[in-house]
Design a protein around this motif. Sequence first.
Motif, short mmCIF file in Angstrom:
data_model
loop_
_atom_site.label_atom_id
_atom_site.label_comp_id
_atom_site.label_asym_id
_atom_site.label_seq_id
_atom_site.Cartn_x
_atom_site.Cartn_y
_atom_site.Cartn_z
N ASP A 1 0.68 -1.27 0.09
CA ASP A 1 -0.01 0.00 -0.04
C ASP A 1 0.82 1.36 0.06
O ASP A 1 1.11 1.82 1.03
CB ASP A 1 -0.95 0.09 1.10
CG ASP A 1 -2.17 -1.08 1.10
OD1 ASP A 1 -2.54 -1.15 -0.13
OD2 ASP A 1 -2.61 -1.52 2.00
N THR A 2 1.11 1.80 -1.38
CA THR A 2 1.72 3.00 -1.36
C THR A 2 0.92 3.98 -1.13
O THR A 2 -0.22 3.63 -1.05
CB THR A 2 2.46 2.96 -2.68
OG1 THR A 2 1.37 2.81 -3.88
CG2 THR A 2 3.44 2.01 -3.10
N ALA A 3 1.41 5.41 -1.48
CA ALA A 3 0.36 6.49 -1.43
C ALA A 3 -0.70 6.44 -2.13
O ALA A 3 -1.78 6.58 -1.78
CB ALA A 3 1.32 7.78 -1.52
N ALA A 4 -0.57 6.09 -3.45
CA ALA A 4 -1.56 5.91 -4.44
C ALA A 4 -2.77 4.84 -4.16
O ALA A 4 -3.72 5.45 -4.24
CB ALA A 4 -1.01 5.84 -5.85
N ARG A 5 -2.29 3.70 -3.41
CA ARG A 5 -3.23 2.57 -3.15
C ARG A 5 -3.94 3.13 -1.85
O ARG A 5 -5.19 2.73 -1.90
CB ARG A 5 -2.51 1.44 -2.75
CG ARG A 5 -1.97 0.75 -4.24
CD ARG A 5 -1.11 -0.50 -3.78
NE ARG A 5 -1.69 -1.56 -2.93
CZ ARG A 5 -2.36 -2.57 -3.47
NH1 ARG A 5 -2.28 -2.64 -4.74
NH2 ARG A 5 -2.70 -3.13 -2.49
N LEU A 6 -3.24 3.79 -0.90
CA LEU A 6 -4.00 4.38 0.37
C LEU A 6 -5.00 5.34 0.00
O LEU A 6 -5.98 5.45 0.55
CB LEU A 6 -3.00 4.96 1.27
CG LEU A 6 -2.03 3.96 1.90
CD1 LEU A 6 -0.69 4.73 2.74
CD2 LEU A 6 -2.60 3.07 2.73
N GLU A 7 -4.81 6.26 -1.15
CA GLU A 7 -5.69 7.17 -1.33
C GLU A 7 -6.85 6.52 -1.97
O GLU A 7 -8.07 6.99 -1.66
CB GLU A 7 -5.25 8.36 -2.38
CG GLU A 7 -6.04 9.40 -2.83
CD GLU A 7 -6.45 10.18 -1.67
OE1 GLU A 7 -7.69 10.75 -1.84
OE2 GLU A 7 -5.57 10.54 -0.62
N LEU A 8 -6.39 5.51 -2.95
CA LEU A 8 -7.86 4.79 -3.44
C LEU A 8 -8.67 4.12 -2.37
O LEU A 8 -9.87 4.21 -2.36
CB LEU A 8 -7.39 3.85 -4.46
CG LEU A 8 -8.37 2.90 -5.14
CD1 LEU A 8 -9.45 3.80 -6.07
CD2 LEU A 8 -7.73 1.97 -6.19
N LYS A 9 -7.85 3.60 -1.40
CA LYS A 9 -8.72 2.75 -0.57
C LYS A 9 -9.38 3.77 0.44
O LYS A 9 -10.56 3.57 0.73
CB LYS A 9 -7.81 2.02 0.51
CG LYS A 9 -6.99 0.69 0.04
CD LYS A 9 -6.32 0.03 1.06
CE LYS A 9 -5.83 -1.24 0.52
NZ LYS A 9 -5.13 -2.23 1.24
N ARG A 10 -8.95 4.80 0.77
CA ARG A 10 -9.54 5.87 1.46
C ARG A 10 -10.81 6.45 0.82
O ARG A 10 -11.83 6.55 1.53
CB ARG A 10 -8.67 7.05 1.73
CG ARG A 10 -8.98 8.45 2.42
CD ARG A 10 -8.37 9.69 2.55
NE ARG A 10 -8.85 10.70 2.85
CZ ARG A 10 -8.42 11.93 2.95
NH1 ARG A 10 -7.40 12.17 2.14
NH2 ARG A 10 -8.95 13.12 3.48
N ARG A 11 -11.02 6.50 -0.50
CA ARG A 11 -11.86 7.05 -1.35
C ARG A 11 -13.06 5.83 -1.43
O ARG A 11 -14.19 6.28 -1.56
CB ARG A 11 -11.57 7.56 -2.72
CG ARG A 11 -10.72 8.79 -2.65
CD ARG A 11 -10.33 9.21 -4.10
NE ARG A 11 -9.42 10.43 -3.94
CZ ARG A 11 -8.95 11.01 -5.10
NH1 ARG A 11 -9.60 10.78 -6.61
NH2 ARG A 11 -8.47 12.01 -5.08
N LEU A 12 -12.71 4.57 -1.61
CA LEU A 12 -13.52 3.79 -1.59
C LEU A 12 -14.18 3.24 -0.34
O LEU A 12 -15.01 2.43 -0.34
CB LEU A 12 -12.97 2.35 -2.40
CG LEU A 12 -12.60 2.56 -3.78
CD1 LEU A 12 -11.58 1.42 -4.05
CD2 LEU A 12 -13.72 2.80 -4.67
N ALA A 13 -13.70 3.73 0.89
CA ALA A 13 -14.17 3.27 2.03
C ALA A 13 -15.63 3.39 2.33
O ALA A 13 -16.36 2.66 2.89
CB ALA A 13 -13.24 4.04 3.11
N ARG A 14 -15.97 4.74 1.91
CA ARG A 14 -17.42 5.04 2.24
C ARG A 14 -18.18 4.22 1.17
O ARG A 14 -19.25 3.62 1.76
CB ARG A 14 -17.43 6.42 1.97
CG ARG A 14 -18.96 6.84 2.04
CD ARG A 14 -19.27 8.50 1.63
NE ARG A 14 -18.67 9.13 3.04
CZ ARG A 14 -18.49 10.37 2.91
NH1 ARG A 14 -18.63 11.25 1.73
NH2 ARG A 14 -18.08 11.02 4.01
N VAL A 15 -17.61 4.03 0.00
CA VAL A 15 -18.54 3.47 -1.05
C VAL A 15 -18.81 1.87 -0.82
O VAL A 15 -19.92 1.53 -0.96
CB VAL A 15 -17.87 3.59 -2.24
CG1 VAL A 15 -18.46 2.85 -3.35
CG2 VAL A 15 -17.77 5.18 -2.89
#
Length: 267
Positions: free
Chosen positions: A245-259
């Motif tokens: 989980d690099t910065a890009a993957r963390l950002e994606l996970k963060r955005r998908l958390a709510r969805v």
Amino acid sequence: MVVDITLPPYTFEPVRGPLREPVVRRRRAWGPAAWVAMYHSVSDHPEDPYDITVSPARLDRQLAWLRARGLRGVSMRDLLAARAREQERGLVGLTFDDGYADFLTTALPVLGRWGCGATLFVLPGRLDGENDWDALGPRKRLLGAEGIRRAAAAGIEIASHGLTHVDLTKAGPNEMRAEVHRSRSVLADLIDADVQGFCYPYGRLDQHVHDTVRQAGYRYACAIAPPPALAGDFAVPRLHIAQADTAARLELKRRLARVRGRALEAV
């Protein structure tokens, strides 16, 4: 980047304010959504068939990513207390499952470097033992009583992961009581403090397990991706954080958390 793990233990300042009894809430309309990160072991061990190990250097970069975005890692106790006051904006729950001994030597100094708190889910029935529930290994040492007390003294929330790490959905009545009730009382005696949190081994729960944990006196329980019908303070969803989980993957996970229903707003 090599992380300096020789720093002295860091004492965390908990988020102030009383922890209210959890209640079933209606979802708030599109407000801030907190999320909870799930870690396990923090070490440089290259063998990891279950993808549960994050290197201290990777953890350092992941926490740096959080702080650069105005986010701060806190314990589940502090996150839920802030959420009860509708003040969870900017907070991320940090949890570490199983109570590996490397938490003290590698994770704790990195958490301290970034001013983060965390919750450590431990197994009081396996003090100074190892993770022999992982059939493929590698074997990793678990914290003993003194290590757990040291983590608590540093401000880390100590919570139960059961007594010995068994799948509670397959446990009989006596085993269930030992894993849920006895683990809480043993831990409370060990750290001389109330134990508020529980984490379902393997993330598995059903209605009976959910109800048993709630009736045992805990104030919350963490899962991974609980059934929607059980979602609540006794089935808190979490995001698995891995070495990849690099910065890009963390950002994606963060955005998908709510969805995907992995944010506390969905609870």
